[in-house]
Design a protein around this motif. Structure first.
Motif, mmCIF file in Angstrom:
data_model
loop_
_atom_site.group_PDB
_atom_site.id
_atom_site.type_symbol
_atom_site.label_atom_id
_atom_site.label_comp_id
_atom_site.label_asym_id
_atom_site.label_seq_id
_atom_site.Cartn_x
_atom_site.Cartn_y
_atom_site.Cartn_z
ATOM 1 N N ASP A 131 0.852 -1.193 0.000
ATOM 2 C CA ASP A 131 0.000 0.000 0.000
ATOM 3 C C ASP A 131 0.880 1.232 0.000
ATOM 4 N N LEU A 132 0.597 2.138 -0.932
ATOM 5 C CA LEU A 132 1.345 3.385 -1.050
ATOM 6 C C LEU A 132 0.371 4.556 -0.933
ATOM 7 N N ALA A 133 0.774 5.620 -0.259
ATOM 8 C CA ALA A 133 -0.045 6.827 -0.114
ATOM 9 C C ALA A 133 0.739 8.015 -0.664
ATOM 10 N N PRO A 134 0.386 8.519 -1.837
ATOM 11 C CA PRO A 134 1.107 9.656 -2.417
ATOM 12 C C PRO A 134 0.707 10.958 -1.730
ATOM 13 N N ASP A 135 1.519 11.986 -1.908
ATOM 14 C CA ASP A 135 1.225 13.298 -1.343
ATOM 15 C C ASP A 135 0.256 14.091 -2.211
ATOM 16 N N ALA A 136 0.181 13.780 -3.489
ATOM 17 C CA ALA A 136 -0.676 14.527 -4.413
ATOM 18 C C ALA A 136 -1.282 13.562 -5.430
ATOM 19 N N PRO A 137 -2.399 13.924 -6.022
ATOM 20 C CA PRO A 137 -3.024 13.060 -7.035
ATOM 21 C C PRO A 137 -2.100 12.753 -8.205
ATOM 22 N N ALA A 138 -1.267 13.707 -8.585
ATOM 23 C CA ALA A 138 -0.358 13.484 -9.716
ATOM 24 C C ALA A 138 0.639 12.376 -9.392
ATOM 25 N N TYR A 139 1.121 12.364 -8.156
ATOM 26 C CA TYR A 139 2.043 11.306 -7.766
ATOM 27 C C TYR A 139 1.337 9.951 -7.755
ATOM 28 N N GLY A 140 0.069 9.946 -7.359
ATOM 29 C CA GLY A 140 -0.701 8.705 -7.393
ATOM 30 C C GLY A 140 -0.834 8.166 -8.805
ATOM 31 N N THR A 141 -1.083 9.039 -9.734
ATOM 32 C CA THR A 141 -1.173 8.632 -11.142
ATOM 33 C C THR A 141 0.160 8.099 -11.636
ATOM 34 N N LYS A 142 1.226 8.781 -11.270
ATOM 35 C CA LYS A 142 2.554 8.331 -11.682
ATOM 36 C C LYS A 142 2.858 6.956 -11.098
ATOM 37 N N LEU A 143 2.476 6.731 -9.842
ATOM 38 C CA LEU A 143 2.696 5.415 -9.227
ATOM 39 C C LEU A 143 1.907 4.329 -9.952
ATOM 40 N N ARG A 144 0.680 4.626 -10.315
ATOM 41 C CA ARG A 144 -0.134 3.631 -11.025
ATOM 42 C C ARG A 144 0.481 3.280 -12.383
ATOM 43 N N TRP A 145 0.992 4.282 -13.073
ATOM 44 C CA TRP A 145 1.591 4.046 -14.387
ATOM 45 C C TRP A 145 2.910 3.266 -14.280
ATOM 46 N N SER A 146 3.649 3.531 -13.242
ATOM 47 C CA SER A 146 4.953 2.874 -13.125
ATOM 48 C C SER A 146 4.916 1.689 -12.163
ATOM 49 N N ALA A 147 3.747 1.122 -11.909
ATOM 50 C CA ALA A 147 3.615 0.005 -10.970
ATOM 51 C C ALA A 147 4.487 -1.197 -11.342
ATOM 52 N N PRO A 148 4.520 -1.653 -12.596
ATOM 53 C CA PRO A 148 5.359 -2.816 -12.909
ATOM 54 C C PRO A 148 6.843 -2.570 -12.621
ATOM 55 N N GLN A 149 7.340 -1.380 -12.939
ATOM 56 C CA GLN A 149 8.742 -1.085 -12.685
ATOM 57 C C GLN A 149 9.016 -1.014 -11.172
ATOM 58 N N LEU A 150 8.077 -0.458 -10.425
ATOM 59 C CA LEU A 150 8.251 -0.381 -8.969
ATOM 60 C C LEU A 150 8.262 -1.774 -8.334
ATOM 61 N N ILE A 151 7.370 -2.635 -8.779
ATOM 62 C CA ILE A 151 7.315 -3.998 -8.234
ATOM 63 C C ILE A 151 8.628 -4.718 -8.500
ATOM 64 N N THR A 152 9.134 -4.566 -9.722
ATOM 65 C CA THR A 152 10.411 -5.201 -10.070
ATOM 66 C C THR A 152 11.542 -4.637 -9.217
ATOM 67 N N ALA A 153 11.582 -3.339 -9.017
ATOM 68 C CA ALA A 153 12.647 -2.722 -8.225
ATOM 69 C C ALA A 153 12.572 -3.156 -6.768
ATOM 70 N N VAL A 154 11.373 -3.210 -6.198
ATOM 71 C CA VAL A 154 11.226 -3.622 -4.791
ATOM 72 C C VAL A 154 11.632 -5.078 -4.629
ATOM 73 N N ASN A 155 11.210 -5.935 -5.545
ATOM 74 C CA ASN A 155 11.544 -7.359 -5.447
ATOM 75 C C ASN A 155 13.037 -7.608 -5.619
ATOM 76 N N SER A 156 13.712 -6.757 -6.391
ATOM 77 C CA SER A 156 15.163 -6.942 -6.552
ATOM 78 C C SER A 156 15.926 -6.458 -5.317
ATOM 79 N N LYS A 157 15.412 -5.456 -4.611
ATOM 80 C CA LYS A 157 16.084 -4.921 -3.431
ATOM 81 C C LYS A 157 15.819 -5.778 -2.183
ATOM 82 N N VAL A 158 14.593 -6.257 -2.052
ATOM 83 C CA VAL A 158 14.209 -7.022 -0.857
ATOM 84 C C VAL A 158 14.097 -8.491 -1.271
ATOM 85 N N THR A 159 14.956 -9.321 -0.730
ATOM 86 C CA THR A 159 15.018 -10.711 -1.184
ATOM 87 C C THR A 159 14.055 -11.634 -0.444
#
Length: 183
Positions: free
Chosen positions: A11-39
């Motif tokens: 669960d992520l809580a952005p500070d502004a609606p624009a950041y929320g939209t950006k998070l939704r668009w970049s969700a696959p890249q974020l999931i990949t980055a988190v999974n690579s950092k946290v084993t």
């Protein structure tokens, strides 16, 4: 905000609606980055919560989700002079014609055809010179004369009827003349 290890939902809580939209668009890249950092955990989905600016955020539930390296703040660089020159040259350049040549030719053909039809329909329009009034001006002048004549007749009749009422003699009122119809 939170991580559910059973479902793999972050669960992520952005500070502004624009950041929320950006998070939704970049969700696959974020999931990949988190999974690579946290084993030891696997993030399967991101849930972007509605923005709540100004509220204090709780610390992350799992300390393992914090990035190992600090995130650099994004600073806006001033563009180089060449960029400004290119933008200015672009603004000064004439915009290219967006008219399709085929459409332009079709419009010219239609205009010529309409002029020919107009000349066939109104052949005497060439006979009138600039010193003579055009047929439409003649028609307007004639209508104005007719309106003035009608107004004068109505005023005469109203005066006669008023005079008859004042004299209390209905016989003095003349009968109205037959009205003409116009096209």
């Amino acid at each position: 905000m939170a991580f559910d290890a059973d479902t793999g939902r972050l669960d992520l809580a952005p500070d502004a609606p624009a950041y929320g939209t950006k998070l939704r668009w970049s969700a696959p890249q974020l999931i990949t980055a988190v999974n690579s950092k946290v084993t030891d955990t696997t993030v399967r989905t991101l849930h972007v919560l509605p923005p709540a600016p100004g509220q204090a955020r709780p610390a992350a539930a799992a300390p393992d989700l914090q990035p190992a390296t600090p995130v650099a703040s994004a600073e806006r660089r001033t563009p180089p002079d060449g960029y400004h020159r290119a933008i200015e040259a672009h603004r000064q350049a004439a915009p290219p014609s967006r008219v399709d040549p085929g459409i332009k030719q079709a419009v010219e053909r239609q205009t010529r055809a309409m002029r020919e039809l107009s000349q066939r329909a109104f052949p005497d329009s060439e006979l009138h010179s600039d010193s003579q009034p055009a047929p439409i001006d003649q028609a307007r002048a004639q209508r104005r004369r007719q309106a003035a004549t009608t107004e004068a007749a109505a005023l005469r009749r109203a005066r006669t009827e008023r005079a008859a009422r004042e004299a209390s003699t209905a016989a003095a009122v003349p009968q109205p003349a037959a009205l003409r119809t116009t096209a």
